[in-house]
Design a protein around this motif. Structure first.
Motif, mmCIF file in Angstrom:
data_model
loop_
_atom_site.group_PDB
_atom_site.id
_atom_site.type_symbol
_atom_site.label_atom_id
_atom_site.label_comp_id
_atom_site.label_asym_id
_atom_site.label_seq_id
_atom_site.Cartn_x
_atom_site.Cartn_y
_atom_site.Cartn_z
ATOM 1 N N VAL A 144 22.053 -19.949 -0.998
ATOM 2 C CA VAL A 144 20.697 -20.315 -0.581
ATOM 3 C C VAL A 144 20.011 -19.142 0.108
ATOM 4 O O VAL A 144 18.850 -18.806 -0.191
ATOM 5 N N PHE A 145 20.705 -18.505 1.021
ATOM 6 C CA PHE A 145 20.121 -17.359 1.723
ATOM 7 C C PHE A 145 19.826 -16.214 0.751
ATOM 8 O O PHE A 145 18.796 -15.536 0.862
ATOM 9 N N ALA A 146 20.729 -15.975 -0.196
ATOM 10 C CA ALA A 146 20.495 -14.915 -1.186
ATOM 11 C C ALA A 146 19.261 -15.220 -2.024
ATOM 12 O O ALA A 146 18.517 -14.310 -2.416
ATOM 13 N N THR A 147 19.035 -16.501 -2.282
ATOM 14 C CA THR A 147 17.834 -16.898 -3.030
ATOM 15 C C THR A 147 16.570 -16.476 -2.307
ATOM 16 O O THR A 147 15.637 -15.926 -2.904
ATOM 17 N N PHE A 148 16.539 -16.683 -1.000
ATOM 18 C CA PHE A 148 15.329 -16.339 -0.255
ATOM 19 C C PHE A 148 15.203 -14.839 -0.025
ATOM 20 O O PHE A 148 14.088 -14.343 0.147
ATOM 21 N N LEU A 149 16.307 -14.126 -0.052
ATOM 22 C CA LEU A 149 16.211 -12.668 0.020
ATOM 23 C C LEU A 149 15.512 -12.102 -1.214
ATOM 24 O O LEU A 149 14.843 -11.065 -1.139
ATOM 25 N N THR A 150 15.684 -12.766 -2.360
ATOM 26 C CA THR A 150 15.007 -12.293 -3.572
ATOM 27 C C THR A 150 13.509 -12.525 -3.531
ATOM 28 O O THR A 150 12.774 -11.949 -4.340
ATOM 29 N N ILE A 151 13.044 -13.377 -2.633
ATOM 30 C CA ILE A 151 11.612 -13.672 -2.523
ATOM 31 C C ILE A 151 10.948 -12.812 -1.460
ATOM 32 O O ILE A 151 9.813 -12.363 -1.622
ATOM 33 N N ILE A 152 11.662 -12.550 -0.371
ATOM 34 C CA ILE A 152 11.058 -11.873 0.778
ATOM 35 C C ILE A 152 10.574 -10.476 0.416
ATOM 36 O O ILE A 152 9.526 -10.013 0.891
ATOM 37 N N TYR A 153 11.316 -9.757 -0.447
ATOM 38 C CA TYR A 153 10.930 -8.380 -0.735
ATOM 39 C C TYR A 153 9.801 -8.281 -1.757
ATOM 40 O O TYR A 153 9.285 -7.190 -2.007
ATOM 41 N N THR A 154 9.419 -9.390 -2.375
ATOM 42 C CA THR A 154 8.404 -9.355 -3.435
ATOM 43 C C THR A 154 7.092 -8.715 -2.990
ATOM 44 O O THR A 154 6.530 -7.877 -3.713
ATOM 45 N N PRO A 155 6.520 -9.084 -1.822
ATOM 46 C CA PRO A 155 5.266 -8.427 -1.403
ATOM 47 C C PRO A 155 5.392 -6.916 -1.276
ATOM 48 O O PRO A 155 4.430 -6.182 -1.547
ATOM 49 N N LEU A 156 6.576 -6.427 -0.891
ATOM 50 C CA LEU A 156 6.774 -4.978 -0.798
ATOM 51 C C LEU A 156 6.742 -4.333 -2.178
ATOM 52 O O LEU A 156 6.193 -3.239 -2.355
ATOM 53 N N VAL A 157 7.342 -5.002 -3.172
ATOM 54 C CA VAL A 157 7.321 -4.476 -4.534
ATOM 55 C C VAL A 157 5.890 -4.430 -5.059
ATOM 56 O O VAL A 157 5.458 -3.435 -5.656
ATOM 57 N N VAL A 158 5.138 -5.507 -4.825
ATOM 58 C CA VAL A 158 3.748 -5.550 -5.292
ATOM 59 C C VAL A 158 2.909 -4.498 -4.569
ATOM 60 O O VAL A 158 2.049 -3.845 -5.175
ATOM 61 N N ALA A 159 3.149 -4.318 -3.266
ATOM 62 C CA ALA A 159 2.412 -3.289 -2.528
ATOM 63 C C ALA A 159 2.676 -1.908 -3.112
ATOM 64 O O ALA A 159 1.770 -1.068 -3.195
ATOM 65 N N ASN A 160 3.911 -1.656 -3.532
ATOM 66 C CA ASN A 160 4.234 -0.370 -4.165
ATOM 67 C C ASN A 160 3.532 -0.223 -5.506
ATOM 68 O O ASN A 160 3.074 0.862 -5.865
ATOM 69 N N ILE A 161 3.428 -1.325 -6.256
ATOM 70 C CA ILE A 161 2.715 -1.289 -7.540
ATOM 71 C C ILE A 161 1.251 -0.924 -7.320
ATOM 72 O O ILE A 161 0.678 -0.079 -8.016
ATOM 73 N N ILE A 162 0.626 -1.564 -6.337
ATOM 74 C CA ILE A 162 -0.779 -1.281 -6.049
ATOM 75 C C ILE A 162 -0.953 0.151 -5.544
ATOM 76 O O ILE A 162 -1.929 0.834 -5.882
ATOM 77 N N LYS A 163 0.004 0.620 -4.750
ATOM 78 C CA LYS A 163 -0.070 1.999 -4.243
ATOM 79 C C LYS A 163 -0.036 2.992 -5.393
ATOM 80 O O LYS A 163 -0.803 3.959 -5.418
ATOM 81 N N ARG A 164 0.850 2.769 -6.357
ATOM 82 C CA ARG A 164 0.919 3.674 -7.505
ATOM 83 C C ARG A 164 -0.320 3.541 -8.385
ATOM 84 O O ARG A 164 -0.758 4.513 -8.994
ATOM 85 N N ALA A 165 -0.880 2.343 -8.447
ATOM 86 C CA ALA A 165 -2.111 2.165 -9.225
ATOM 87 C C ALA A 165 -3.254 2.945 -8.597
ATOM 88 O O ALA A 165 -4.099 3.508 -9.294
ATOM 89 N N ARG A 166 -3.285 2.988 -7.263
ATOM 90 C CA ARG A 166 -4.321 3.768 -6.588
ATOM 91 C C ARG A 166 -4.194 5.256 -6.913
ATOM 92 O O ARG A 166 -5.188 5.939 -7.142
ATOM 93 N N LYS A 167 -2.946 5.739 -6.941
ATOM 94 C CA LYS A 167 -2.750 7.151 -7.234
ATOM 95 C C LYS A 167 -3.139 7.489 -8.659
ATOM 96 O O LYS A 167 -3.678 8.566 -8.928
ATOM 97 N N ARG A 168 -2.872 6.561 -9.584
ATOM 98 C CA ARG A 168 -3.190 6.817 -10.979
ATOM 99 C C ARG A 168 -4.666 6.615 -11.267
ATOM 100 O O ARG A 168 -5.182 7.133 -12.256
#
Length: 774
Positions: free
Chosen positions: A387-411
């Motif tokens: 159960v805890f591992a399940t929620f760990l897979t969700i918590i980092y999602t905003p960080l991944v999306v923030a990195n996607i947007i950051k790279r989109a800004r650079k491109r």
């Protein structure tokens, strides 16, 4: 009786308190972009493990009631999940999304099957348990992934659409594998294999259920939809019939073959028809029920079953299980996405981001973890770790999306590709488009009046817009396709040579400071705007100039034009990486521009806004041409009197946004005035107007005075001088002022250049913007 009612009232108040805490915590976590499932999990696990709460909910009756509610809701949940998945995606296994999804599932499955025995889980060291746990770890919570991608506002980007599509493939195949595993193994007997007779019975009944859902259901649902058209309330008897039939289909195999009701509901949902009012209503009502009522109660049940004290947090082995499960699931998805990404030619950053997002687990995976413990398939400590591992897979999602947007800004271009911010010491780059030889004369005169000083001069990419027809495509087949094209069609070759010869003749005669390079935009009309925008971005131009889709006839009027090129213009206006101008030629091409005497009277209309400022910036180049007499006409708002309309006018003009825009307008105009008007090179006049009606009449009074008008397309903030004009626009892509000046009943000798300033893409922050990084 009174005691029971009081108890029920206390439980109801407690439920509403849980819902309140979930929403309150979700608001607190909103700056961290965490989804609602995190707040529901925290509140549910925390409250259910409080001693005072556990004391009143530990009874067998309460536990059975909660579990019954959860099981019914999970049946609804999996039915809707299946209903939202199109089974036809199995026909799309050749798509990149499917390849990434299936590679991730396979890699995670293999890694989990090989490494799970290292966990040394009690009652779970046999091969069947390892295989089932591998299937769970390789799955993706597609509904939760879609909601997260949408809420984090990258759903319109290429990677957002790609991940959602891949998540659908992953969710479908992993859940179907769980369904197959349930048929082969008996969870109630510690994963003993079922008998051949039991397997054949289950398979037969599931086939019958599938046939009912796929063949008979459309007949019943289509009848219900026809009897209850959109816009009218659904009849109660028809609604009961539809729901009863769905319950019958979902209950067919569980009642007759003891097949799991949750998995049966998923299979029933997969093969149900998606079209029609009934399916949409089921999806919307069930999802609303989940978000408003069920999920807080669901995680409260999870907390009552997964007692945190049994996690044995003091032991290192418990934390090792947690992180080991998380690492297996994550590394398997990332490795699979990276391998498939290498084969498909993706950037490694995109492949890793895709793998991390596809690793998301959701409510169904939490349910499976708890049920594994209740069936004595594994220890409660391991279930809590899952159960805890399940929620760990969700918590980092905003960080991944923030990195996607950051790279989109650079491109994305961070430089403002517009004339207003063009450095005068640098060469001005213009992408000048042509439909054919009929645009050559106006293009030559446009280059002439736009040339500015010879040092640094201008670089013009003269681009032929040619529609890719079947005939032209046939000639390209012998030259390697469009990417390495040398057009061999005789008509196209002759047309391009004619344009090139005319332009070379002009450059040889008086082309100082002008550099012309020939380009080609050869594609279908549906995708031509993409070619133009890609050219503009690669060539780093500041202005795209498109010919108007209408051509001037012999009598001076404009014909109906080519609707396909009109759609090209409109798409370029939406997607261009720089400023865009549309040139309406009504005599500019027939004018002989002299450099020794005034041969063209031009006027720029300035009302305010970013597009008008861009038009003013372009007009600054015309002011330097000795053969052009430029007049700047500024329309100013005059609000006088005590009438209601005047008071409203003053109130609208005093808004903060309007005042800031006016300040920028004044600064821009003051700079232009000091450079050109003060020295006497440019004429200037002001028109004080009250409303859009006076604007229209003033524009009409300018007929016959100028051979070229330069106007901004729009971009004005609450401009009272143009409000309501768009109600009668014939061509909205020209803006209200440009549409009036280009109308068929206006001057037949006045050309119009309508300019739209570039909107800086470097400022994107994921707010529903379309961007591409893959």
């Amino acid at each position: 009786m009174t005691y029971k009612l009081a108890t029920i009232a206390v439980y109801m108040l407690g439920f509403f308190f849980i819902v309140f805490l979930c929403n309150f915590l979700h608001i607190l976590l909103r700056p961290l972009s965490q989804p609602r499932i995190i707040s529901e999990c925290i509140v549910g696990l925390f409250l259910s493990n409080l001693p005072v709460i556990r004391k009143h909910t530990s009874g067998e009756g309460i536990q059975n009631t909660l579990q019954y509610i959860v099981e019914v809701a999970m049946v609804l949940h999996m039915f809707v999940v299946g209903l939202e998945i199109d089974p036809n995606i199995f026909l799309e296994i050749h798509l990149p999304e499917a390849k990434v999804a299936y590679t991730g599932v396979l890699t995670t499955f293999v890694m989990a099957a090989l490494l799970t025995p290292l966990l040394n889980i009690p009652n779970g060291t046999n091969a069947p348990f390892n295989l089932c746990l591998s299937i769970i770890l390789s799955g993706t919570a597609c509904p939760l992934l879609t909601r997260l991608i949408t809420d984090l506002k990258i759903g319109k980007s290429d990677i957002g659409r790609f991940v959602v599509s891949a998540g659908v493939h992953t969710d479908l195949v992993s859940t179907l594998l769980i369904c197959v595993g349930f048929i082969i193994f008996d969870p109630s007997s510690k994963f003993n294999y079922r008998s051949v007779k039991a397997i054949l019975t289950m398979v037969s009944l599931l086939v019958i259920q599938t046939v009912l859902a796929a063949k008979l259901t459309p007949v019943i649902m289509n009848w219900v939809n026809r009897e209850n058209p959109e816009g009218k309330p659904m009849k109660g008897s028809h609604l009961i019939l539809a729901v009863a039939y769905v319950v019958m289909v979902c209950s067919f195999s569980p009642l007759l073959a003891n097949y799991d009701k949750v998995l049966s509901a998923f299979l029933a949902g997969v093969f149900m028809p998606r079209e029609g009012r009934t399916a949409k209503m089921m999806i919307s009502k069930v999802n609303y029920f989940f978000s408003a009522i069920f999920y807080p109660l669901y995680f409260f049940w999870v907390g009552t079953e997964a007692q945190l004290v049994l996690f044995e947090a003091g032991k290192l082995g418990s934390w090792a299980k947690l992180f080991f499960i998380f690492i297996i699931a994550t590394s398997g998805k990332v490795l699979g996405s990276w391998v498939s990404g290498v084969m498909l030619g993706f950037h490694w950053q995109d492949s890793i981001a895709t793998g991390l997002l596809l690793n998301i687990k959701g409510h169904f995976h939490v349910y499976l973890a708890i049920m594994a413990s209740k069936m004595n398939l594994t220890s409660i400590s391991t279930s809590i770790a899952m159960v805890f591992a399940t929620f760990l897979t969700i918590i980092y999602t905003p960080l991944v999306v923030a990195n996607i947007i950051k790279r989109a800004r650079k491109r994305s271009p961070t430089q403002r590709m517009a004339l207003q911010w063009h450095n005068p010491s640098n060469e001005l780059r213009i992408l000048l488009c042509l439909h054919g030889p009929q645009n050559v004369s106006s293009a030559i005169n446009f280059m002439e009046i736009s040339r500015g000083p010879s040092d640094p001069g201008i670089l013009v990419y003269l681009t032929d817009m040619i529609e890719l027809t079947d005939r032209i495509a046939a000639t390209l087949a012998h030259t390697g396709g469009v990417d390495t094209v040398t057009v061999t069609d005789p008509t196209v070759v002759e047309m391009r040579e004619q344009i090139t010869n005319n332009v070379n003749s002009y450059l040889n005669e008086d082309g100082e400071g002008i550099t012309v390079r020939r380009m080609l935009a050869l594609s279908t009309l549906n995708s031509m705007h993409q070619d133009i925008c890609i050219l503009a971005e690669d060539l780093m131009v500041s202005l795209i100039v498109l010919p108007f889709h209408k051509q001037q006839e012999a009598g001076g009027r404009l014909n109906m034009g080519h609707s396909g090129f009109r759609h090209v213009n409109r798409k370029v206006l939406r997607h261009a990486p720089c400023s865009v101008g549309i040139l309406v030629d009504r005599g500019l091409g027939t004018t002989i521009i002299s450099r020794s005497s005034i041969s063209l009277h031009a006027a720029v209309i300035f009302i305010g806004g970013k597009d008008d400022r861009e038009a003013l910036a372009y007009a600054g180049r015309l002011a330097r041409h000795p053969g052009v007499k430029l007049t700047v006409i500024r329309f100013l708002l005059e609000a006088t009197g005590d009438s209601v309309s005047s008071i409203i006018t003053i109130a609208k003009s005093n808004t903060l946004e309007h005042q800031e825009e006016m300040k920028v307008d004044d600064e821009c105009f003051a700079d232009f005035y000091d450079r050109h008007v003060a020295g006497g090179h440019v004429a200037y006049m002001e028109k004080y107007l009250v409303n859009s009606g006076q604007t229209f009449s003033t524009l009409r009074s300018l007929e016959g005075q100028y051979g070229l008008f330069i106007v901004g397309r729009g971009g004005r903030v609450n401009s009272i001088l143009t409000v309501g004009m768009n109600d009668w626009e014939e061509c909205p892509e020209l803006g209200p002022i440009g549409d009036i000046l280009s109308a068929s009943d206006f001057s037949v000798t006045a050309s119009v250049l309508i300019i739209q300033q570039h909107s800086l893409k470097g400022e994107l922050d994921g707010l529903q913007d379309e961007f591409s990084i893959m």
